[in-house]
Design a protein around this motif. Structure first.
Motif, mmCIF file in Angstrom:
data_model
loop_
_atom_site.group_PDB
_atom_site.id
_atom_site.type_symbol
_atom_site.label_atom_id
_atom_site.label_comp_id
_atom_site.label_asym_id
_atom_site.label_seq_id
_atom_site.Cartn_x
_atom_site.Cartn_y
_atom_site.Cartn_z
ATOM 1 N N TYR A 112 -22.324 93.347 -11.657
ATOM 2 C CA TYR A 112 -21.258 93.687 -12.495
ATOM 3 C C TYR A 112 -20.638 94.698 -12.332
ATOM 4 O O TYR A 112 -21.178 96.075 -12.147
ATOM 5 C CB TYR A 112 -21.905 93.452 -13.906
ATOM 6 N N THR A 113 -19.253 94.941 -12.152
ATOM 7 C CA THR A 113 -18.443 96.020 -12.489
ATOM 8 C C THR A 113 -17.670 96.030 -13.686
ATOM 9 O O THR A 113 -17.299 95.039 -13.905
ATOM 10 C CB THR A 113 -17.053 96.311 -11.261
ATOM 11 N N ASN A 114 -18.087 97.183 -14.643
ATOM 12 C CA ASN A 114 -17.531 96.972 -15.926
ATOM 13 C C ASN A 114 -16.215 97.743 -16.079
ATOM 14 O O ASN A 114 -15.828 98.798 -15.230
ATOM 15 C CB ASN A 114 -18.344 97.540 -17.017
ATOM 16 N N ILE A 115 -15.423 97.480 -17.246
ATOM 17 C CA ILE A 115 -14.037 97.880 -17.294
ATOM 18 C C ILE A 115 -13.966 98.536 -18.555
ATOM 19 O O ILE A 115 -14.132 97.882 -19.431
ATOM 20 C CB ILE A 115 -12.796 96.912 -17.034
ATOM 21 N N SER A 116 -13.615 99.800 -18.677
ATOM 22 C CA SER A 116 -13.214 100.639 -19.846
ATOM 23 C C SER A 116 -11.742 100.636 -20.150
ATOM 24 O O SER A 116 -10.917 101.003 -19.091
ATOM 25 C CB SER A 116 -13.905 102.075 -19.763
ATOM 26 N N LYS A 153 -16.088 85.675 -14.021
ATOM 27 C CA LYS A 153 -16.065 84.481 -13.096
ATOM 28 C C LYS A 153 -15.815 84.966 -11.629
ATOM 29 O O LYS A 153 -15.176 86.268 -11.480
ATOM 30 C CB LYS A 153 -15.037 83.288 -13.132
ATOM 31 N N PHE A 154 -16.583 84.648 -10.466
ATOM 32 C CA PHE A 154 -16.281 85.090 -9.418
ATOM 33 C C PHE A 154 -15.157 85.069 -8.789
ATOM 34 O O PHE A 154 -14.789 85.548 -7.800
ATOM 35 C CB PHE A 154 -17.487 84.267 -8.357
ATOM 36 N N SER A 155 -14.208 84.308 -9.340
ATOM 37 C CA SER A 155 -12.833 84.168 -8.973
ATOM 38 C C SER A 155 -11.887 84.920 -10.015
ATOM 39 O O SER A 155 -10.576 84.846 -9.900
ATOM 40 C CB SER A 155 -12.349 82.754 -8.884
ATOM 41 N N GLY A 156 -12.418 85.581 -11.012
ATOM 42 C CA GLY A 156 -11.748 86.264 -12.172
ATOM 43 C C GLY A 156 -11.477 87.522 -11.780
ATOM 44 O O GLY A 156 -11.978 88.542 -11.484
ATOM 45 N N VAL A 157 -10.079 87.715 -11.407
ATOM 46 C CA VAL A 157 -9.247 88.841 -11.574
ATOM 47 C C VAL A 157 -8.836 89.572 -12.524
ATOM 48 O O VAL A 157 -8.171 88.972 -13.006
ATOM 49 C CB VAL A 157 -8.045 88.824 -10.185
ATOM 50 N N PHE A 158 -8.760 90.874 -12.611
ATOM 51 C CA PHE A 158 -8.266 91.613 -13.806
ATOM 52 C C PHE A 158 -6.732 91.936 -13.320
ATOM 53 O O PHE A 158 -6.490 92.699 -12.433
ATOM 54 C CB PHE A 158 -9.271 92.826 -13.989
ATOM 55 N N ARG A 159 -6.000 91.355 -14.040
ATOM 56 C CA ARG A 159 -4.494 91.314 -13.584
ATOM 57 C C ARG A 159 -3.892 92.210 -14.858
ATOM 58 O O ARG A 159 -3.805 91.772 -16.099
ATOM 59 C CB ARG A 159 -3.898 90.165 -13.514
ATOM 60 N N TYR A 160 -3.472 93.470 -14.326
ATOM 61 C CA TYR A 160 -3.117 94.572 -15.612
ATOM 62 C C TYR A 160 -1.807 94.063 -16.193
ATOM 63 O O TYR A 160 -1.978 94.073 -17.616
ATOM 64 C CB TYR A 160 -2.779 95.925 -15.033
ATOM 65 N N SER A 161 -0.889 93.665 -15.752
ATOM 66 C CA SER A 161 0.334 93.272 -16.427
ATOM 67 C C SER A 161 0.090 91.905 -17.134
ATOM 68 O O SER A 161 0.770 92.087 -18.284
ATOM 69 C CB SER A 161 1.360 92.806 -15.370
ATOM 70 N N LEU A 291 -4.144 99.119 -10.173
ATOM 71 C CA LEU A 291 -4.109 98.560 -11.693
ATOM 72 C C LEU A 291 -4.529 96.968 -11.802
ATOM 73 O O LEU A 291 -5.193 96.871 -12.677
ATOM 74 C CB LEU A 291 -2.702 98.553 -12.036
ATOM 75 N N ASP A 292 -4.864 96.300 -10.596
ATOM 76 C CA ASP A 292 -5.347 95.021 -10.707
ATOM 77 C C ASP A 292 -6.681 95.219 -9.859
ATOM 78 O O ASP A 292 -6.884 95.855 -8.751
ATOM 79 C CB ASP A 292 -4.396 94.005 -9.767
ATOM 80 N N LEU A 293 -7.766 94.673 -10.478
ATOM 81 C CA LEU A 293 -9.302 94.684 -9.917
ATOM 82 C C LEU A 293 -9.613 93.275 -9.484
ATOM 83 O O LEU A 293 -9.475 92.476 -10.115
ATOM 84 C CB LEU A 293 -10.066 95.296 -10.876
ATOM 85 N N SER A 294 -10.191 93.164 -8.278
ATOM 86 C CA SER A 294 -10.659 91.904 -7.842
ATOM 87 C C SER A 294 -12.082 91.940 -7.360
ATOM 88 O O SER A 294 -12.579 92.861 -6.476
ATOM 89 C CB SER A 294 -9.683 91.342 -6.888
ATOM 90 N N PRO A 295 -12.833 90.832 -7.605
ATOM 91 C CA PRO A 295 -14.369 90.966 -7.085
ATOM 92 C C PRO A 295 -14.361 90.295 -5.970
ATOM 93 O O PRO A 295 -13.372 89.557 -5.405
ATOM 94 C CB PRO A 295 -14.993 89.846 -8.255
ATOM 95 N N LYS A 296 -15.485 90.480 -5.223
ATOM 96 C CA LYS A 296 -15.713 89.938 -3.885
ATOM 97 C C LYS A 296 -17.025 89.673 -3.680
ATOM 98 O O LYS A 296 -18.066 90.436 -4.204
ATOM 99 C CB LYS A 296 -15.379 90.717 -2.611
ATOM 100 N N TYR A 297 -17.742 88.684 -2.728
ATOM 101 C CA TYR A 297 -18.938 88.399 -2.744
ATOM 102 C C TYR A 297 -19.893 87.935 -4.205
ATOM 103 O O TYR A 297 -19.193 87.076 -4.957
ATOM 104 C CB TYR A 297 -19.973 89.458 -1.964
ATOM 105 N N ASN A 298 -20.793 88.764 -4.433
ATOM 106 C CA ASN A 298 -21.303 88.349 -5.476
ATOM 107 C C ASN A 298 -21.260 89.138 -6.876
ATOM 108 O O ASN A 298 -21.706 89.405 -7.881
ATOM 109 C CB ASN A 298 -23.039 88.461 -5.719
ATOM 110 N N GLN A 299 -19.911 89.800 -6.725
ATOM 111 C CA GLN A 299 -19.345 90.720 -7.922
ATOM 112 C C GLN A 299 -18.622 90.078 -8.847
ATOM 113 O O GLN A 299 -17.994 89.186 -8.774
ATOM 114 C CB GLN A 299 -18.455 91.845 -7.199
ATOM 115 N N LEU A 300 -18.854 90.492 -9.974
ATOM 116 C CA LEU A 300 -18.426 89.865 -11.424
ATOM 117 C C LEU A 300 -17.507 91.263 -12.228
ATOM 118 O O LEU A 300 -18.065 92.253 -12.267
ATOM 119 C CB LEU A 300 -19.250 89.275 -12.265
ATOM 120 N N LEU A 301 -16.550 90.838 -12.580
ATOM 121 C CA LEU A 301 -15.739 91.860 -13.669
ATOM 122 C C LEU A 301 -15.955 91.465 -15.042
ATOM 123 O O LEU A 301 -16.074 90.255 -15.484
ATOM 124 C CB LEU A 301 -14.324 91.875 -13.317
ATOM 125 N N LYS A 302 -16.156 92.350 -15.794
ATOM 126 C CA LYS A 302 -16.166 92.372 -17.332
ATOM 127 C C LYS A 302 -15.675 93.413 -18.001
ATOM 128 O O LYS A 302 -16.072 94.750 -17.656
ATOM 129 C CB LYS A 302 -17.512 91.667 -17.975
#
Length: 337
Positions: A112-116, A153-161, A291-302
């Protein structure tokens, strides 16, 4: 009298038609054997219920290739990781009878990579009956919905805009917002020996060759004093050296000048050679390079539930018109660390 010893786990609402339509064809294509990555994915999804999101990739695709292995990472519903027993069940009961060749399946936990988030917004009180606190709560609900529906989600991209637009659309009263997003991870240190951690973030860090800090942290208590992480340039353009410091009357006092390094292009951090007083978790914050963050391999964003700061201010121009409010208008600041 019946006493529940272990509550039931796993299972979910029945699949909707679109899920069945998507998964059934892929399960049929696998012919009940594990050869390709999509075979592993469809067979596990068909025979193991407690899957919110799953990814499968070959070891040969890693930066340091691991040939002969297929890596599987699963986030179960409403939990971060599978239990050891669930992993054994998937490997031994579901996959081994269907394996072809000598490929070794390996189940690894999501990383997990967390977002503040810090959100500063302006609003027109004439367009809502809600209080400032109610507006804040509505924006928080918007962020929480985005966190559960789009991220994790493993395809879950954080899209800033996209998230900025969703916040603007939360209420007709909101006239604008400026949001900052910082990546962070948590580590649990030892307090009786030197620590060593390797952290891989989903994205590169903010690229700089100057003395502006790219890294920050929560307090690290050493000898009863709070210190914080920061970084400085080295002779290598892509490498930043980490150090521990505190501020006394606006002066920077460095305790330890080298406690690791950051590779900017990959967001890879080594943190080492420090011993705090406690084993309290330490949050390591990194300014992202995009500004956009994208996961790869086994990474997840939350988005960290305790790491959302929302501040609202009346839009004086929207309330009084350009002539009445322009002289009193304060631009919304860009939030930093």
């Amino acid at each position: 009298t019946i006493t529940t010893v272990t509550p039931s786990i796993g299972g979910w609402e029945k699949e909707d038609i679109e899920n069945v339509r998507y998964n059934a064809t892929r399960y049929f294509a696998s012919q009940d054997r594990c050869v390709t990555e999509s075979d592993y994915l469809s067979i596990i999804s068909n025979q193991f219920d407690d899957i919110e999101t799953i990814t499968v990739y070959g070891g040969e695709s890693l930066p340091t290739p691991e040939y002969g292995k297929t890596f599987i990472s699963i986030k179960p519903y409403q939990r971060d990781n599978l239990t050891t027993g669930e992993k054994d069940e998937i490997i031994n009961k579901i996959l081994r009878p269907k394996q072809v060749g000598t490929i070794t399946p390996v189940i690894i936990d999501p990383d997990y990579t967390n977002i503040s988030l810090k959100v500063n917004y302006k609003y027109n009180p004439n367009r809502t009956s809600l209080s400032l606190l109610d507006l804040n709560n509505q924006i928080l609900n918007t962020i929480n919905t985005y966190n559960s529906d789009v991220l994790q989600k493993f395809s879950g991209v954080f899209r800033y805009s996209n998230l900025v637009a969703k916040i603007d659309n939360t209420s007709p009263a909101i006239t604008s917002n400026i949001m900052s997003a910082i990546m962070y991870k948590e580590v649990t240190p030892k307090n009786n020996a030197n620590n060593y951690f390797e952290l891989s973030f989903t994205n590169s860090s903010f690229n700089t060759t100057g003395n502006d800090y790219t890294i920050n942290s929560s307090a690290i208590i050493i000898n009863g004093i709070s210190y914080f992480l920061a970084d400085k340039p080295t002779d290598e353009t892509d490498k930043r050296q980490l150090f521990l410091y505190r501020k006394v009357d606006s002066n920077v006092q460095v305790l330890l000048s080298n406690v690791g390094y950051l590779i900017q292009s990959s967001g890879f951090i080594v943190l080492k050679n420090f011993t705090p007083d406690t084993t309290d978790n330490i949050k390591i914050y990194v300014r992202p390079g995009s500004l956009d963050l994208s996961p790869k391999y086994n990474q997840l964003l939350k988005i960290g539930s305790s790491e959302v700061v929302i501040q609202g201010e009346i839009d004086t121009i929207a309330v009084g018109g350009s002539g009445a409010g322009a002289s009193q208008y304060t631009p919304t600041p860009i939030a930093g660390f």
